[in-house]
Design an enzyme around this catalytic site. Sequence first.
Site, PDB file in Angstrom:
ATOM      1  N   GLU A 140       0.823  -1.214   0.000  1.00 49.73           N
ATOM      2  CA  GLU A 140       0.000   0.000   0.000  1.00 49.73           C
ATOM      3  C   GLU A 140       0.860   1.268   0.000  1.00 49.73           C
ATOM      4  OE1 GLU A 140      -2.972  -0.416  -0.694  1.00 49.73           O
ATOM      5  OE2 GLU A 140      -3.659  -2.305   0.175  1.00 49.73           O
ATOM      6  N   HIS A 182      -2.670   1.762   8.547  1.00 47.10           N
ATOM      7  CA  HIS A 182      -3.726   0.946   7.944  1.00 47.10           C
ATOM      8  C   HIS A 182      -3.855  -0.354   8.721  1.00 47.10           C
ATOM      9  CE1 HIS A 182      -6.183  -1.247   5.139  1.00 47.10           C
ATOM     10  NE2 HIS A 182      -5.211  -2.094   4.840  1.00 47.10           N
ATOM     11  N   HIS A 242      -6.900  -3.781   9.927  1.00 48.17           N
ATOM     12  CA  HIS A 242      -8.106  -4.537   9.580  1.00 48.17           C
ATOM     13  C   HIS A 242      -8.940  -4.804  10.834  1.00 48.17           C
ATOM     14  CE1 HIS A 242      -5.781  -6.471   5.886  1.00 48.17           C
ATOM     15  NE2 HIS A 242      -6.012  -5.180   5.726  1.00 48.17           N
ATOM     16  N   GLU A 252     -17.182  10.717  23.481  1.00 45.06           N
ATOM     17  CA  GLU A 252     -15.856  11.245  23.142  1.00 45.06           C
ATOM     18  C   GLU A 252     -15.631  11.334  21.621  1.00 45.06           C
ATOM     19  OE1 GLU A 252     -13.559   6.938  23.608  1.00 45.06           O
ATOM     20  OE2 GLU A 252     -12.429   8.767  23.920  1.00 45.06           O
ATOM     21  N   HIS A 270     -12.767  -4.121   3.932  1.00 41.91           N
ATOM     22  CA  HIS A 270     -11.316  -4.278   3.987  1.00 41.91           C
ATOM     23  C   HIS A 270     -10.703  -3.760   5.299  1.00 41.91           C
ATOM     24  CE1 HIS A 270      -7.208  -3.989   1.749  1.00 41.91           C
ATOM     25  NE2 HIS A 270      -7.024  -3.941   3.049  1.00 41.91           N
TER      26      HIS A 270
HETATM   27  O1  2HA Z   1      -1.574  -7.073   3.508  1.00 41.88           O
HETATM   28  O2  2HA Z   1      -3.356  -4.842   4.503  1.00 41.88           O
HETATM   29  O3  2HA Z   1      -4.147  -3.799   2.203  1.00 41.88           O
HETATM   30  C1  2HA Z   1      -1.383  -5.736   3.683  1.00 41.88           C
HETATM   31  C2  2HA Z   1      -2.664  -5.061   3.534  1.00 41.88           C
HETATM   32  C3  2HA Z   1      -3.085  -4.667   2.188  1.00 41.88           C
HETATM   33 ZN    ZN Z   2      -5.300  -4.073   4.122  1.00 36.42          ZN
END
Ligand code: 2HA
Ligand code: ZN
Length: 274
Positions: free
Chosen positions: A115, A139, A141, A169, A210
């Site tokens: 990414e 980033h 998940h 909050e 995602h």
């Molecule tokens: O594997 O999260 O979006 C890495 C990630 C790709």
């Molecule tokens: Zn990801």
Amino acid sequence: MKVLDAEFVQGFMRMADDGWNQGWHERNGGNLSYRMKAEDVDAVKEELCPGEWKPIGTSVPDLAGEYFLVTGSGKYFRNVIIKPEDSFCIIEVDEKGENYRICWGLVNGGRPTSELPSHLMNHEVKKRVSGGKHRVIYHAHPANTIALTFVLPLTDEAFTRELWEMATECPVVFPDGIGVVPWMVPGGREIAVETSKLMEKYDVAIWAHHGMFCSGEDFDLTFGLMHTVEKSAEILVKVLSMTQNKRQTITPDMFRDLAKDFHVSLPEKFLFEK
Ligand code: 2HA
Ligand code: ZN
């Protein structure tokens, strides 16, 4: 100074491990980057050993000459504290903002996160709109946030308002709101462009089905932002699991009162009557 002894590297590793411990980084899921200060580069410069220039896959001219700490493609957050030299790297961006080279780390080969275009395009926007203050792009998940992308409308308004309502909050922590990117193929320039457009206005962008991107000034603020959004999403998942109709909630006028006392301005577009 050794790279691994530097305070900014210690902060990066701790944040990656905190994310792992939250359960947000199955397998090689997620990625983290930090835009280094001139003094960070200076502190570790004797250990930097530049490799070959490689294309970033997009153009980030406002980041020319900057250095970043970034997790590696296919690398596991689980391993960041266990084998740091194998898990992340320091990269330098060239004078045009089109190529990068690895200057430290990824000792067993590999490249920066898949990414990288999204990270660098977000950094470029955030550097400009925050007057250089934002340095961290994260980033992950997180499961509850992802779950909501199957049941809420994929709009900034729906996500912002529903998540604000789940914890008092929230409007104070993310007063500008949250952006939503519809499902797109990850890893490329197209999703990077859509995400960086949202980063003009927001510090949080959710990728449907995602995960989430957060931006912030330092590791604590950026991790805390992701944590706050995900906690709120968890509460919403619990509420929706009990009922489709909230018996009571925080109303638009309550948000307006909160905004006054906490000196934040909440965009009226999120305070619609339902
Ligand atoms: O594997 O999260 O979006 C890495 C990630 C790709
Ligand atoms: Zn990801």
